[in-house]
Design an enzyme around this catalytic site. Structure first.
Site, short mmCIF file in Angstrom:
data_model
loop_
_atom_site.label_atom_id
_atom_site.label_comp_id
_atom_site.label_asym_id
_atom_site.label_seq_id
_atom_site.Cartn_x
_atom_site.Cartn_y
_atom_site.Cartn_z
CB THR B 181 -0.94 0.02 1.23
OG1 THR B 181 -0.13 0.10 2.42
CG2 THR B 181 -1.80 -1.24 1.30
CD GLU B 325 -5.44 -2.17 1.23
OE1 GLU B 325 -5.64 -1.44 0.23
OE2 GLU B 325 -5.01 -1.72 2.30
CE LYS B 434 -16.58 11.92 17.98
NZ LYS B 434 -16.89 10.52 18.13
CD1 TRP B 439 -19.05 11.41 12.86
CD2 TRP B 439 -16.84 11.63 12.96
NE1 TRP B 439 -18.58 10.41 13.66
CE2 TRP B 439 -17.22 10.51 13.74
CE3 TRP B 439 -15.49 11.97 12.88
CZ2 TRP B 439 -16.30 9.73 14.43
CZ3 TRP B 439 -14.57 11.18 13.57
CH2 TRP B 439 -14.98 10.09 14.33
N1 LIG Z 1 -12.43 8.13 -5.86
C1 LIG Z 1 -11.84 8.26 -4.65
N2 LIG Z 1 -12.29 9.20 -3.80
C2 LIG Z 1 -11.72 9.35 -2.60
N3 LIG Z 1 -10.69 8.62 -2.15
C3 LIG Z 1 -10.20 7.68 -2.95
C4 LIG Z 1 -10.74 7.44 -4.23
N4 LIG Z 1 -10.06 6.42 -4.78
C5 LIG Z 1 -9.13 6.04 -3.88
N5 LIG Z 1 -9.18 6.80 -2.78
C6 LIG Z 1 -8.34 6.68 -1.57
O1 LIG Z 1 -7.16 5.94 -1.84
C7 LIG Z 1 -7.06 4.84 -0.93
C8 LIG Z 1 -6.32 3.69 -1.54
O2 LIG Z 1 -5.01 4.07 -1.84
P1 LIG Z 1 -3.76 3.09 -1.78
O3 LIG Z 1 -4.19 1.68 -1.68
O4 LIG Z 1 -2.90 3.48 -2.90
O5 LIG Z 1 -2.96 3.39 -0.47
P2 LIG Z 1 -3.31 4.34 0.72
O6 LIG Z 1 -4.58 3.91 1.34
O7 LIG Z 1 -3.22 5.74 0.19
O8 LIG Z 1 -2.07 4.03 1.69
P3 LIG Z 1 -2.08 3.21 3.07
O9 LIG Z 1 -3.16 2.17 2.99
O10 LIG Z 1 -0.74 2.59 3.11
O11 LIG Z 1 -2.31 4.24 4.09
C9 LIG Z 1 -8.48 4.53 -0.58
O12 LIG Z 1 -8.59 3.81 0.62
C10 LIG Z 1 -9.12 5.92 -0.51
O13 LIG Z 1 -8.88 6.51 0.73
MG LIG Z 2 -5.06 2.21 2.45
#
Ligand SMILES: Nc1ncnc2c1ncn2[C@@H]1O[C@H](COP(=O)(O)OP(=O)(O)OP(=O)(O)O)[C@@H](O)[C@H]1O
Ligand SMILES: [Mg+2]
Ligand SMILES: Nc1ncnc2c1ncn2[C@@H]1O[C@H](COP(=O)(O)OP(=O)(O)OP(=O)(O)O)[C@@H](O)[C@H]1O
Ligand SMILES: [Mg+2]
Lengths: 532, 532
Positions: B181, B325, B434, B439
């Protein structure tokens, strides 16, 4: 990764949560329309699952459907397999005798039937069929008088049932449906679809290399739900939340056009003969602005038809190829990116007049008599073999074992690979004409004949010949204005590249070419009519 | 139905037979371009399979890739898993320390590396990383001087190898790839993709409910192949024979635009910040006539951006949502058929500003603190859960077990279901503010701020507050012409529906918002910078 089986629920789960407000429209012969949203469809399909349970049918019972396209048939597409049972779609154009055979061959214990088809079912039973059938469910709110076992009406049967059914994790290998082949070349054979094959096929159909279906689409399958699962469109469309339009009962080109227009259909699918009919009633450069593309399959569409839609109406016709044994979609002739801008003639030659590029997961092979792959040079004919996760590995009850060999299915189609990586169907093995040791493709000659201005339809069959073994006979439906002479036909075919020895010695003029139960040219019937 | 495993070959088999003449283009920072056809790609990918065998790597070895987007990386996408091995894509924007950790966490024994990234790899090694690495393969025709084990150059390594490799029937459950990730919220965690999950995901991406990719398309993934498999685009595009364009190295909006234009790109995918940049360099009503749609994901695109593309350029932006994931694509906000014709504002509200509708096979659930499904009324926030055949059921080495519960994956995103069946991401659980028991969504406030004419970018974080627990702090990059005052910002947010108690007490003006390794706003960095 999660271990989640691909099954009917994979394609159904989003209907209620996400697509509840998307419409499903059913048009009837009088052009009246029934419409309801996915939410209602999903509730009713689950009521049907409970209703089948309530009848005491075994969890793996085979349930036949003898029905036109429409919303109740769609409910059966999900309701029967959702409850674990197997949907056996029955061809309503079969004779009562054939129908009796097919029903009992499938092992049907219950049958869902449209009211107007009840007499056909009675005839099939009177002929000794329906031996294991205990329940006949009439797709209506009441039952007619009929001599059929366990007669109940669909509406009252499902009415009291709960609208939600447990999402059972049916195994991928579990049977989901049965369909018999059309019987164009012989007796219909049974093909069993599984939950896995049906979901993968739906993903293939929805893919951009298939019919490219998504939530923004409205689909009109003008192919019967009683055969080849209407090319998988009902499953794929439900899975992606596309609006769906069904034409119940026999239909006319005008009804098709009014549906395409009123419902803002974006993707339609049907056999070439339908598109020939429809073309006769379209006018103007963009008569159907919402229609992104038409898929034409089941038989080779004449190039002249493709050219006409492209040039006159601005509508791309995508040729598709497939068989009952391949779920049925196996290929679609999408133009590759670099072919998109070609001039019409080259475009049609290289892409649109081909039977396709394989839909993802499908593998093709074209082989000579020794089983060696032929060269893809646009010339060499060979037997077409296919394999993939939605291709049959056997027929029901062990029929036709000789068609399954070395992990491949031998299709019985004769194909030519193009230098550009496409392939086209040259003919069926059984329809090729062997004259003096050389092959003549009946399909190629038909396509050339239908490009003649005074020919509406043409079918070419072999007639026995003492000297040459076989000679082609052209059966032609002439236009209203003029009937071409044999000489004119020879001239025309010569201009289309046919050699002298290939030209038919004889032409028969007919009012119409006989059709099979699914609307293909019935060459069995022509051969019976013209034995020599 | 045939029992054929879904594996890497399912997506690769057609490349040589059917798509050999389709182009793969790689653009370099000087805008020079490498181009070759699928036929050559397929041959070289198979040479790579043999080359990995020749190095004596175990059949299930993990092979890292530290590389920009480009044709050799694509060869690795197929060559590594084709030979049974596991491709571990490495984020080239990580610090040497993080990189060392991730490489050893994945268990990499060999690494494919772009020449300009060799120094980074050396640093990671100098810090004690690369403990199990025996081979470093430089993606070039020669090796540089470097203190790395088993250094070989890619071109001479594959040059002598056979161009065809046996199509091994790898099991569906076999690992195919690993990706960590982004580390936006904590330490990167490892996700293992299988052959099955990757093929199913590619079918989902190619579907009309995904990116709708087919043979007529030309795709430009402006998302890195080193993260989330470039949203699965390279696999899906290869599977359907789409032309592919890659931008290697760091790129500018101008380079992106020239690629879109010259290569007649039909589908492009990238994070919102890229589309903000690109918009600044587009002019005229139809600047990119071939571009069918843009997919924007990874973060919420501002509605104003979507509106601008729609109105000014006639280009649909489709928002997508996913995570490492979830392979990563899980949803795309396609407008439903009946929403297509809505006026701009309603269209954006109901469809385009949503994170999506689930891609087929993916299941979503939005739950309150007690695990009960919240009402989809466009108001109520809940924790987003997801499941499906391409969703992780665990992290590598048992990390984060608490996120996997009852057959679902708890995403860590906060979502709102709309009355129309769509959902949008309101925030990340860790980014929600919060304040006094209520929220505030940081994402919503950012979107509103970025709609202000004098705001280029905005990120909102929580700062601790003795009375309210947390209060929002707005970090704003002002436009070149004017800097908005706190009052003006309050006025603007009030007009966008924010309540008085939600308004930020403070605004910080920055030259730019810090970015994570994949270009997202780095709120960890902002929180470190503004602890109070
Ligand atoms: N269309 C979208 N709108 C808002 N957020 C988004 C969108 N698409 C993806 N995301 C964000 O990106 C995340 C997924 O990103 P990625 O798997 O690359 O790693 P990360 O979550 O940024 O990093 P880590 O999990 O290591 O903190 C999602 O969980 C969400 O928070
Ligand atoms: Mg993530
Ligand atoms: N695009 C096409 N071009 C030419 N022929 C096609 C095309 N698509 C389908 N066909 C023909 O249709 C056949 C499949 O039809 P189907 O499975 O409905 O039953 P059938 O083959 O007509 O009947 P049976 O197998 O019982 O003789 C193919 O084998 C092929 O001959
Ligand atoms: Mg057949």
């Amino acid at each position: 990764m999660m271990d989640i089986p691909l099954n009917i629920w994979t394609m159904f789960a989003a209907a209620q949560r996400h697509y509840f407000d998307v419409e499903i429209v059913t048009s009837f012969p009088d052009d009246s329309r029934h419409r309801y949203p996915y939410g209602q469809f999903a509730a009713r399909a689950q009521q049907l699952m409970h209703a089948l349970d309530s009848l005491g049918l075994a969890e793996d019972a085979v349930v036949g459907s003898l029905a036109w396209n429409g919303f109740r048939h769609l409910e059966a597409y999900f309701g029967v397999p959702g409850s674990g049972r197997v949907l056996h779609t029955l061809n309503l154009r079969l004779s009562p005798t054939e129908l009796a055979t097919v029903i009992d061959h499938g092992g049907d214990v219950a049958i869902l039937v449209d009211p107007d088809l009840v007499p056909l079912l009675e005839q099939a039973r009177a002929l000794g069929g329906l031996r294991q059938v205990t329940h006949v469910i009439v797709l209506d709110d009441h039952t007619p008088e009929a001599d059929l076992p366990g007669l109940v009406a669909y509406e009252p049967l499902i009415a009291g049932q709960a609208t939600s059914y447990p999402r059972t994790p049916w195994a991928e290998s579990r049977p989901l449906g049965i369909c018999h082949t059309s019987g164009t070349t012989g007796h219909p054979k049974g093909v069993v679809y599984t939950h896995r094959s049906t979901v993968l096929h739906a993903l293939g159909v929805a893919s951009g290399a298939g019919f490219a279906l998504g939530p923004s689409d409205c689909v009109l399958p003008i192919v019967p739900m009683f055969h080849g699962n209407a090319w998988g469109v009902p499953y794929a469309a439900t899975m992606v939340g596309a609006k769906q339009v069904f034409a119940a009962g026999p239909f006319t080109a005008q009804r098709v056009i009014s549906l395409l227009r009123d419902e803002q259909v974006t993707v339609a699918a049907g056999v070439p003969t339908i598109w020939i009919d429809v073309a006769g009633h379209l006018h103007g450069p963009r008569p159907l602005p919402d229609l992104r593309h038409i898929v034409s399959g089941g038989a080779q569409p004449p190039s002249s038809l493709i050219a006409r839609y492209r040039r006159d109406f601005g509508i791309p016709i995508l040729q598709a190829w497939g068989m009952t044994e391949t779920s049925p979609l196996a290929s679609v002739a999408w133009p590759k990116h670099h072919l998109r801008g070609l001039p019409d003639e080259e475009f049609i030659e290289q892409a649109a007049s081909q039977a396709g590029l394989p839909v993802p997961t499908v593998d093709l092979s074209i082989r000579d008599g020794d089983g060696a792959e032929v060269v893809w040079d646009g010339e060499q004919l060979g037997d077409l073999y296919v394999r993939g996760p939605w291709v049959a590995d056997s027929y029901l009850h062990g029929d036709g074992v000789e068609q399954f060999t070395g992990g491949w299915f031998r299709t019985g189609d004769v194909a030519v690979g193009s230098p550009g990586g496409y392939f086209r169907i040259a003919d069926r093995t059984k329809d090729l004409i062997k004259s003096g040791g050389e092959w003549i493709s009946s399909v190629d000659m038909e396509a050339a004949l239908m490009a003649h201005p005074d020919v509406v339809e043409a079918a070419v069959i072999a007639i026995p010949d003492p000297k040459w073994l076989e000679r082609p006979l052209a059966c032609v439906v002439p236009g209203e204005d003029a009937v071409p002479t044999l000489d004119q036909i020879h001239e025309h075919l010569t201009a289309h590249g046919f050699a002298r020895w290939q030209l038919p010695d004889r032409v028969e003029f007919l009012d119409q070419i006989p059709r099979t139960s699914v609307g293909k040219f019935d060459k069995k019937a022509l051969r019976a009519r013209f034995p020599a």
